[in-house]
Design a protein around this motif. Sequence first.
Motif, short mmCIF file in Angstrom:
data_model
loop_
_atom_site.label_atom_id
_atom_site.label_comp_id
_atom_site.label_asym_id
_atom_site.label_seq_id
_atom_site.Cartn_x
_atom_site.Cartn_y
_atom_site.Cartn_z
N LEU A 255 -10.47 -24.92 2.23
CA LEU A 255 -10.31 -24.12 1.02
C LEU A 255 -11.47 -23.15 1.01
CD1 LEU A 255 -9.33 -26.93 -1.52
CD2 LEU A 255 -7.86 -25.59 0.00
N ASP A 256 -11.16 -21.86 1.15
CA ASP A 256 -12.18 -20.85 1.40
C ASP A 256 -12.28 -19.83 0.27
OD1 ASP A 256 -12.66 -21.96 3.91
OD2 ASP A 256 -11.33 -20.55 4.95
N ARG A 257 -13.50 -19.46 -0.07
CA ARG A 257 -13.78 -18.32 -0.93
C ARG A 257 -14.50 -17.32 -0.02
NH1 ARG A 257 -14.74 -19.91 -6.36
NH2 ARG A 257 -12.54 -19.44 -6.46
N VAL A 258 -13.81 -16.24 0.32
CA VAL A 258 -14.31 -15.28 1.30
C VAL A 258 -14.86 -14.06 0.58
CG1 VAL A 258 -13.72 -13.92 3.35
CG2 VAL A 258 -12.54 -16.09 2.93
N GLU A 259 -16.11 -13.73 0.88
CA GLU A 259 -16.77 -12.58 0.25
C GLU A 259 -15.96 -11.31 0.54
OE1 GLU A 259 -20.86 -10.49 1.32
OE2 GLU A 259 -21.18 -12.48 0.41
N GLY A 260 -15.60 -10.60 -0.51
CA GLY A 260 -14.85 -9.35 -0.37
C GLY A 260 -13.35 -9.52 -0.30
#
Length: 174
Positions: A115-120
Motif C-alpha cells: 500500500l503506497d503513498r507516492v510523492e507527486g
Amino acid sequence: MPRNVELKARGRDLARAERVAERLSGGAGRALTQTDTFLRAPRGRLKLRDFGDGRGELIFYERPDSEGPKLSHYSISPTADPAGLVAVLSQALGVQGVVKKERRLYMVGQTRVHLDRVEGLGDFLELEVVLSEQQSPEDGERVARRLMEELGVQEEDLVAGAYLDLLLAGGSPT
C-alpha cells in the motif's frame, strides 16, 4: 532469475485495503520509506532503492508495461552503501528519475501486498505474487485476481508501467 506476477492499481480506498490486508496477513504490516533512483539501462529497468537507514538494494527487472497482472523477471543485490552506489551508477549510466514513497508491506501467502503513498502521484496498491519454480504465470495471475477482488481493486483502477512513467507523464489524478 526469480519471477513474480505483478499488478499496480490506483488506491481508491487505502484504509479499506489496509484493513483487508491486515486480516489476510494476520498483522499490521511493515512501514517502509523508499527512494528509488531509476538509472538508464540498455534493457529493462535498473533502480537503486534507498531505505533511508543505510540499507539499499540494486534491482533490475523486466516486465511488460501493460495494465493488469503481468510476469516480471528480477534480480536484487543488497548494498550497505546506497548513497555511494547511486552516485557511481548515476555518473556511469545517467538518471531517468526518482520516485519517493511511503509503503506499508503485508505478506499474504506468497504475495507481497504494497500500500503506497507516492510523492507527486497519490495512493496506490501493488501486488507481487512470487512464483515458485513449479508455478506458471497463469497460477500467479489467478492468485493476483483473487486478491484484487478481496482488496476491492476494480479493472479501471489498474495502471500500466512504473511510478516513474506516471511521474514523467506529469502525474495522475489523486
